[in-house]
Design a protein around this motif. Structure first.
Motif, mmCIF file in Angstrom:
data_model
loop_
_atom_site.group_PDB
_atom_site.id
_atom_site.type_symbol
_atom_site.label_atom_id
_atom_site.label_comp_id
_atom_site.label_asym_id
_atom_site.label_seq_id
_atom_site.Cartn_x
_atom_site.Cartn_y
_atom_site.Cartn_z
ATOM 1 N N ALA A 1 0.843 -1.177 0.000
ATOM 2 C CA ALA A 1 0.000 0.000 0.000
ATOM 3 C C ALA A 1 0.884 1.234 0.000
ATOM 4 C CB ALA A 1 -0.907 -0.003 1.230
ATOM 5 N N GLY A 2 0.325 2.336 -0.486
ATOM 6 C CA GLY A 2 1.077 3.576 -0.505
ATOM 7 C C GLY A 2 0.238 4.723 -1.029
ATOM 8 N N CYS A 3 0.884 5.865 -1.160
ATOM 9 C CA CYS A 3 0.215 7.057 -1.678
ATOM 10 C C CYS A 3 1.287 8.050 -2.110
ATOM 11 C CB CYS A 3 -0.700 7.679 -0.635
ATOM 12 S SG CYS A 3 0.160 8.365 0.795
ATOM 13 N N ILE A 4 0.837 9.107 -2.765
ATOM 14 C CA ILE A 4 1.716 10.203 -3.155
ATOM 15 C C ILE A 4 1.270 11.443 -2.386
ATOM 16 C CG2 ILE A 4 2.518 11.657 -5.065
ATOM 17 C CD1 ILE A 4 3.318 8.703 -5.350
ATOM 18 N N ALA A 5 2.218 12.181 -1.834
ATOM 19 C CA ALA A 5 1.926 13.439 -1.159
ATOM 20 C C ALA A 5 2.832 14.517 -1.747
ATOM 21 C CB ALA A 5 2.170 13.310 0.346
ATOM 22 N N ASN A 6 2.264 15.683 -2.003
ATOM 23 C CA ASN A 6 3.058 16.813 -2.478
ATOM 24 C C ASN A 6 2.695 18.042 -1.661
ATOM 25 O OD1 ASN A 6 0.510 16.693 -3.937
ATOM 26 N ND2 ASN A 6 1.238 18.465 -5.035
ATOM 27 N N ARG A 7 3.707 18.776 -1.284
ATOM 28 C CA ARG A 7 3.526 19.900 -0.362
ATOM 29 C C ARG A 7 3.796 21.221 -1.072
ATOM 30 N NH1 ARG A 7 7.034 19.153 4.826
ATOM 31 N NH2 ARG A 7 8.673 19.630 3.350
ATOM 32 N N LEU A 14 -2.841 14.910 -1.394
ATOM 33 C CA LEU A 14 -2.838 13.451 -1.254
ATOM 34 C C LEU A 14 -3.423 12.867 -2.523
ATOM 35 C CD1 LEU A 14 -2.711 10.737 0.274
ATOM 36 C CD2 LEU A 14 -4.892 11.355 1.351
ATOM 37 N N SER A 15 -2.707 11.949 -3.152
ATOM 38 C CA SER A 15 -3.218 11.321 -4.367
ATOM 39 C C SER A 15 -2.672 9.907 -4.501
ATOM 40 C CB SER A 15 -2.843 12.146 -5.604
ATOM 41 O OG SER A 15 -1.442 12.161 -5.779
ATOM 42 N N ASN A 16 -3.210 9.198 -5.458
ATOM 43 C CA ASN A 16 -2.741 7.866 -5.824
ATOM 44 C C ASN A 16 -2.664 6.912 -4.633
ATOM 45 O OD1 ASN A 16 -1.384 9.983 -7.719
ATOM 46 N ND2 ASN A 16 -1.611 8.123 -8.933
ATOM 47 N N VAL A 17 -3.707 6.902 -3.814
ATOM 48 C CA VAL A 17 -3.766 5.952 -2.692
ATOM 49 C C VAL A 17 -4.017 4.573 -3.275
ATOM 50 C CG1 VAL A 17 -4.970 5.328 -0.567
ATOM 51 C CG2 VAL A 17 -4.637 7.737 -1.139
ATOM 52 N N PHE A 18 -3.174 3.606 -2.912
ATOM 53 C CA PHE A 18 -3.327 2.265 -3.480
ATOM 54 C C PHE A 18 -3.040 1.201 -2.443
ATOM 55 C CE2 PHE A 18 1.075 3.457 -4.078
ATOM 56 C CZ PHE A 18 1.779 2.310 -3.751
ATOM 57 N N GLY A 19 -3.581 0.033 -2.677
ATOM 58 C CA GLY A 19 -3.393 -1.125 -1.818
ATOM 59 C C GLY A 19 -4.251 -2.260 -2.343
ATOM 60 N N GLU A 20 -4.201 -3.403 -1.665
ATOM 61 C CA GLU A 20 -5.043 -4.518 -2.094
ATOM 62 C C GLU A 20 -6.501 -4.090 -2.132
ATOM 63 O OE1 GLU A 20 -4.607 -8.421 -0.465
ATOM 64 O OE2 GLU A 20 -2.443 -8.134 -0.248
ATOM 65 N N THR A 21 -6.938 -3.380 -1.103
ATOM 66 C CA THR A 21 -8.278 -2.811 -1.034
ATOM 67 C C THR A 21 -8.157 -1.396 -0.504
ATOM 68 O OG1 THR A 21 -9.213 -4.981 -0.510
ATOM 69 C CG2 THR A 21 -10.585 -3.074 -0.057
ATOM 70 N N VAL A 22 -8.700 -0.446 -1.240
ATOM 71 C CA VAL A 22 -8.686 0.942 -0.773
ATOM 72 C C VAL A 22 -10.025 1.204 -0.090
ATOM 73 C CG1 VAL A 22 -8.483 3.367 -1.405
ATOM 74 C CG2 VAL A 22 -7.118 1.667 -2.600
ATOM 75 N N ASP A 23 -9.997 1.238 1.231
ATOM 76 C CA ASP A 23 -11.201 1.505 2.011
ATOM 77 C C ASP A 23 -10.945 2.706 2.909
ATOM 78 O OD1 ASP A 23 -9.521 0.483 3.980
ATOM 79 O OD2 ASP A 23 -10.677 -1.347 4.279
ATOM 80 N N ALA A 24 -11.943 3.065 3.711
ATOM 81 C CA ALA A 24 -11.823 4.241 4.574
ATOM 82 C C ALA A 24 -10.658 4.114 5.549
ATOM 83 C CB ALA A 24 -13.134 4.483 5.324
ATOM 84 N N GLN A 25 -10.405 2.915 6.048
ATOM 85 C CA GLN A 25 -9.310 2.728 7.011
ATOM 86 C C GLN A 25 -7.955 2.986 6.351
ATOM 87 O OE1 GLN A 25 -9.156 -1.156 8.805
ATOM 88 N NE2 GLN A 25 -7.602 -0.539 10.290
ATOM 89 N N LEU A 26 -7.722 2.434 5.168
ATOM 90 C CA LEU A 26 -6.462 2.662 4.465
ATOM 91 C C LEU A 26 -6.321 4.131 4.089
ATOM 92 C CD1 LEU A 26 -3.874 1.644 3.081
ATOM 93 C CD2 LEU A 26 -5.262 1.239 1.044
#
Length: 73
Positions: A1-7, A14-26
């Protein structure tokens, strides 16, 4: 799982949140890590479909549609 953050000076994206399942907890974990990276800046992003549901499920709110600006030159 991971994501992209740019400041930027004003916010942290926050973008490109990924994982086996992208749910509210992830998504919430990704948002917390992004907030830490942002050092107090507002966390923003744009989502669609399942990731939008996950973002809304962990407390984000929709503020409008995405606009794409195209140069005429």
């Amino acid at each position: 799982a991971g994501c992209i953050a740019n400041r930027s000076e004003a916010c942290v994206g926050l973008s490109n949140v990924f994982g086996e399942t992208v749910d509210a907890q992830l998504f919430a974990v990704a948002a917390r890590l992004t907030a830490d990276f942002g050092e107090g800046r507002t966390v923003v992003g744009y989502e669609a479909s399942d990731t939008l549901d996950a973002a809304l499920g962990c407390g984000f709110r929709a503020v409008g549609g995405l606009r794409v600006w195209v140069s005429s030159t």
